[in-house]
Write a protein that holds these residues in place. Sequence first.
Motif, PDB file in Angstrom:
ATOM      1  N   UNK A   6       6.267   5.038  -4.572  1.00 40.80           N
ATOM      2  CA  UNK A   6       7.065   5.868  -3.657  1.00 40.80           C
ATOM      3  C   UNK A   6       7.112   5.341  -2.503  1.00 40.80           C
ATOM      4  N   UNK A   7       6.047   4.494  -1.989  1.00 43.80           N
ATOM      5  CA  UNK A   7       6.408   3.976  -0.521  1.00 43.80           C
ATOM      6  C   UNK A   7       6.466   2.399  -0.680  1.00 43.80           C
ATOM      7  N   UNK A   8       6.624   1.609  -1.648  1.00 47.03           N
ATOM      8  CA  UNK A   8       6.923   0.250  -1.529  1.00 47.03           C
ATOM      9  C   UNK A   8       7.439  -0.126  -2.901  1.00 47.03           C
ATOM     10  N   UNK A   9       7.772  -1.570  -2.862  1.00 44.38           N
ATOM     11  CA  UNK A   9       8.304  -2.199  -4.167  1.00 44.38           C
ATOM     12  C   UNK A   9       7.597  -3.418  -4.387  1.00 44.38           C
ATOM     13  N   UNK A  10       7.569  -3.804  -5.757  1.00 43.44           N
ATOM     14  CA  UNK A  10       6.632  -5.036  -5.918  1.00 43.44           C
ATOM     15  C   UNK A  10       7.895  -5.904  -6.808  1.00 43.44           C
ATOM     16  N   UNK A  11       7.743  -7.260  -6.649  1.00 35.43           N
ATOM     17  CA  UNK A  11       8.678  -8.329  -7.380  1.00 35.43           C
ATOM     18  C   UNK A  11       7.581  -8.945  -8.556  1.00 35.43           C
ATOM     19  N   UNK A  12       8.072  -8.873  -9.663  1.00 35.16           N
ATOM     20  CA  UNK A  12       7.372  -9.736 -10.768  1.00 35.16           C
ATOM     21  C   UNK A  12       8.151 -11.153 -10.982  1.00 35.16           C
ATOM     22  N   UNK A  13       7.463 -12.215 -10.351  1.00 33.58           N
ATOM     23  CA  UNK A  13       7.803 -13.488 -10.280  1.00 33.58           C
ATOM     24  C   UNK A  13       7.461 -14.306 -11.580  1.00 33.58           C
TER      25      UNK A  13
END
Length: 1350
Positions: A608-615
């Motif tokens: 809800x408050x952030x995003x995450x990048x799977x590298x």
Amino acid sequence: MLVERCGRRSEKFIRDLESVEEEEWSEEEKRGSLSPFFTRRALLQHPSTSSWISGDFKWFAPSALSFTEVCHSSLVSHLLPSSFRSSSQLSSSHGPGFAKLNRREGAGGWSPHSSDRYQWLEVDLGGRTQITAVATQGRYGSSDWLTAYLLMFSDTGHNWKQYRQEDSIGAFPGNSNADSVVQHKLQHPVIARYVRLIPLDWNPNGRIGLRLETYGCLYNSDVVSFDGRSSLFYRLSPRPRQMTRESISLKFKTLRNSGILLHAEGQSEHSLTLELEKGKLLLLLQKGRSSSPDGRHLMSLGSLLDDQHWHHVAVEHHSSHLNLTVDKSTLWVQIPSRFTHWDHDQMSVGADQGPGSRRSGDSNRDFHGCMENLVYNSLNLVDLAKQKDQRVTMKGNVTFSCAEPVFVAMTFTSPQSFLWLPGVTELSSTGMSVGLQFRTWNKAGLLLTFDLPEQGGAVWLYLSKARLHLQVHKSGRAPLELSAGSALDDGQWHSVELISRRGRLTVAVDRDEGATAHASPSFLIATEGQLFFGGCPAEGSHQECRNPFKAFQGCMRQLTVDSQPVDLIMVQQRLLGNYSHLQIDMCGIIDRCSASHCEHGGSCSQSWSTFHCNCSSTGYSGATCHSSIYEQSCEAYKHKGNTSGYYYIDVDGSGPIRPQLIYCNMTEDKTWMVIQHNNTELTRVRPSLGKNQHSAHFEYMSEEAQLAAIISQSDHCEQELTYHCRKSRLLKMPDGSLLSWWVGGPGEGQVQTYWGGAPPGTQQCACGLQKNCVDPKHRCNCDADRTEWANDSGLLTHKETLPVRSLVLGDVQRPGSESAYRVGPLRCHGDKNVWNAAFFDTETSYLHFPTFHGELSADISFLFKTTSSSGVFLENLGIKDFIRIELSSSTEVLFSFDVGNGPLAVHVEAGFPLNDNRWHRIRAERNVKEASLRLDELPAATQEAPADGHIHLQLNSQLFIGGTASRQKGFQGCIRALQLNGVTLDLEERAKITPGVQAGCPGHCSSYGSLCQNRGRCVERSNSFSCDCGPSAYTGAFCEREVSASFKPGTSISYTFKELTLNKSSSAPPPSIYSGMTLRAENISLSFRTSLSPALLLYVGSYYREYLALLLNKHDKLEVRYRLDSSKDVEILSSKVRNLANGQLHTVTISRLADAVSMQIDQNAREDFNLTSDVEFNAIKSLVLGRVSDSGELDPEMTRLATLGFTGCLSAVLFNSISPLKAALLHSDTSPVIITGPLVQSDCGSTSANPYAAETTDHSSGQSGSVGTGQPLVNAIRSDSALIGGVIAVVIFVTVSALAVTGRFLYRRKGTCQSQEVKTVKPEDSPELPFSSQTNSRNGPSENQKEYFI
């Protein structure tokens, strides 16, 4: 499909593009009949350079004014008091009708009954209006004013949408007193009827007080509404004239997440469909009715488009590409040629079929909602329908207004959010039910909890792992848990029903039987009187509520209790239930992955408050997959201590070029990057019927952009070009006409008419340049047209003409003509980026460069060395923003910046002095998620960015290196390899014209000298360093590769220290002759492996019958025998270590100083001895490894051992500073060594060998070629000769048979060394390779790849 998302990199080029577009605007646009009522971010590809550029591009729509200044009328001042509403009012004189700017009626403005964040002021503008600015003022004559507020918009007075600025900033700054006016121009205009302002903060010494004004102009549009069963059908024939570009634009709003907006078809069966699917917009191009991938081209953009707010869609078709725009995001799409011709002559809107269509329609796919301003190639389709044009057919209930249902949603914004509702006061005999809809990105969260009557337990309905769970704790019964649904964290609306009726407990998701769970056996529940949604009140509240799970963050709507809807407007007015941290009458969900900030193919996920990048698997790291995990050149890998092998090279760091696997050949002198192509073998040219020429095309293992970057940043590049010929001319006919040529250089390349070893444009070969061709009348050996085999070969070294892309040979058809060619791999050495350095003499000196543009992602890396304790490395300023990296103390580096949220700083404490005049590496990165700073190999320090704050770094000053704009706190020392977003700044060129700064920075051995191993000596170079392996028994780039050989019984290596000629009549030479040949100390080291004993490993003799011998005795123990006095017996020093002839590798170190001798074998304890005879080793003559042929003066036992010699492997032999094995194997022509018997270089001194790590030294260097009678043996795969194939088959059979016999013999003689020529294993110090171990043209250079002649 080539798809790139919006971003921003090159502002200058954007400004250039915008100036061009202004020149191309139509007269209507210039007069103001079209206005840039919205701006979009776009990413485009430059047509000539293929580089990506981005910026703000304006779109125009009819019925709007051209410039914001024109659309800036006051909208509130003339309104009646009935147009104002508020959450509450302090008194009648503080009512909302008094909240007009600069007015003093009543109490001079609006003030609510209580000052908290649940208050609001609302204005009805009377109709849909384009709003361009808003202004606020405090309450007149008071201490009441706002310091921050939110701005909300709506078309209906419900379903509010929060206005967000470019960086997703929601809050607007307010006032600092009651009288001044603070106005904010909206970055993108808003079209709405209702405006609502929500106070966030106010004067702490007063209360909420407000007067306001909004600015803009009336907005008119053509609207059409569809009910899910209606549609419009247009016949567009006769088709409009052919246009250079075609376009479709519209706006829509809907509550359904799926439905077809429009479908267009043409006579060529090409169709275009715009469709909503799960809240995303899909654009489908299709050829014919086929569903095969070749007949379809699909692209997607946008998210959460079912939020009942207006969304703009535009499709622009330009021959081979199109732009798809949704709101402020744009996709630039390269489309296949089969989809480039559009001939649409009919279109259906709201469905994908028209009257008479034979396709079976699916009403669930029809659109339910409103559209406006539907324009196709300047044709207003809605207006055509309103005018009942004969080209338009209506189906179903189509209306020309937007009647939309009202669904009141609420947003649970934080973990403290909850809603409390009173439940049923009396138990129902029929049971109970609760229903709701929700949407969220979180995998977990409480939806509903309530207690059972009479303290009978509790019920929890919650999300866990994106599934719906029901947990019931009921007194006297075992806990019950049901689960249903999956992937409920996808941001879509999902319905939930909890029903307890007729002894049956059911929980259902999305009204789907497949997602329904039932309690078994029967399980009846009821509420005690209160329901909690989303969470529980804080501790200390009088309301009892327990939540063992996470709180819910997301949106809810359509709450029902016992089938009765809950009036959330009454909840908002505090007339029903209670709540905290809720936003009612709006859903504030944001898709943070829709315009993904994940770079380089990183996958985006969100909460809800952030995003995450799977590298993972991208080759990049960091919070947004921005920074490459690979080095930019082989040179950079070498100076991390790596040796030859395959490595991933990322030539532009964080730039768009992908990393690729490249072979790095790291020699003592140079570091080569070797780029293979599809045919590096010597290839015979065979005549072809009907063809007078032979052509070959070369495909390289690296992509075009990477090739260009490698060649550009290398100091030197070369490529071997060889032609073997017999009666086959190369360049010129006798009349001077051109026969052959090759194409080389960047892009498609240019035709080149010179050959290897000659300069461009000379139309000659190397022999012509050196004036030694076999026929002086010709400039190439092959042009002499002789019947003997000849060749022209050499290196192409002009980078502008590399790499070789194709080759055309023109004299291959004449009778008797034979030829073969070879184009070697591209080889480059030297990295201009790694050693590009500048020295700053004083603290006031600096270099300046153009402004750094790293708005969303910025990575900075460099090396420094200094003796100062502080100084600024880099600084760039904006109006408010800035970025700076500095040495804040002798042990700390500081990275600070400001993007509009206030200064942030990241620091790394080294724990050791950084002003030690050694190179230290700094890597700093700032992106929308976080900032990080890494020093050398210490752990990175990070600082998270605010979740909802400014994200664009706006700089406008020059970039200062080594100092600041104020010329204070400058850096004194060296900066090297400075890169910003993968681009190297040329410090040296700028330093050459800048006072106080010197180009280059010597002194690298202080930092890199430790890389030179095994007594190798670091040698300084102007822009690099190298390891001198002369004093070492090893070789290689870092003196890391041992020199080993296998010995047979008759093998002998004799190294002569100094030749002496003695007078036969003299019994002893004068002392002056051997004054430099007397030793009082020795240091001996070597490794051996054998299974035979006794054996003599090493023997050192003298002119006086003195000697030193190292041997294995018959008991498999090591002995050192000293005879330093010829008149005395030999002294034998015997080790206690046993079983040394076991076929294993053993390392021996022996040291003598006068009479003290120490010996160490492997990891065993050191053994110490003392000599009792003389301590001087006089007149040493020679050192022998293996069999000693001159043993006439030795005692009988030593004579027998000397005759036996040594069978096995010897490695890394070093006697003081002499390496006899290295001299014999690598420098036999220049060293005083004599080799007797078989000697084969081996890898017996190591546990594994790297076949890819061989240093290649057999590349041509511009030789003019030779003439002979032998013809070249070409790659057998490329020869179609049956005879050669048969010969090769026989050779292979004989070789395999011989290897089988040899292998059986070696198996019986375990411990005997294996030659490198027959052993290949996987490299240890390079990435694991996805290659076959068999040698082929794609492998890196190895000793197994050789050319032969037959």
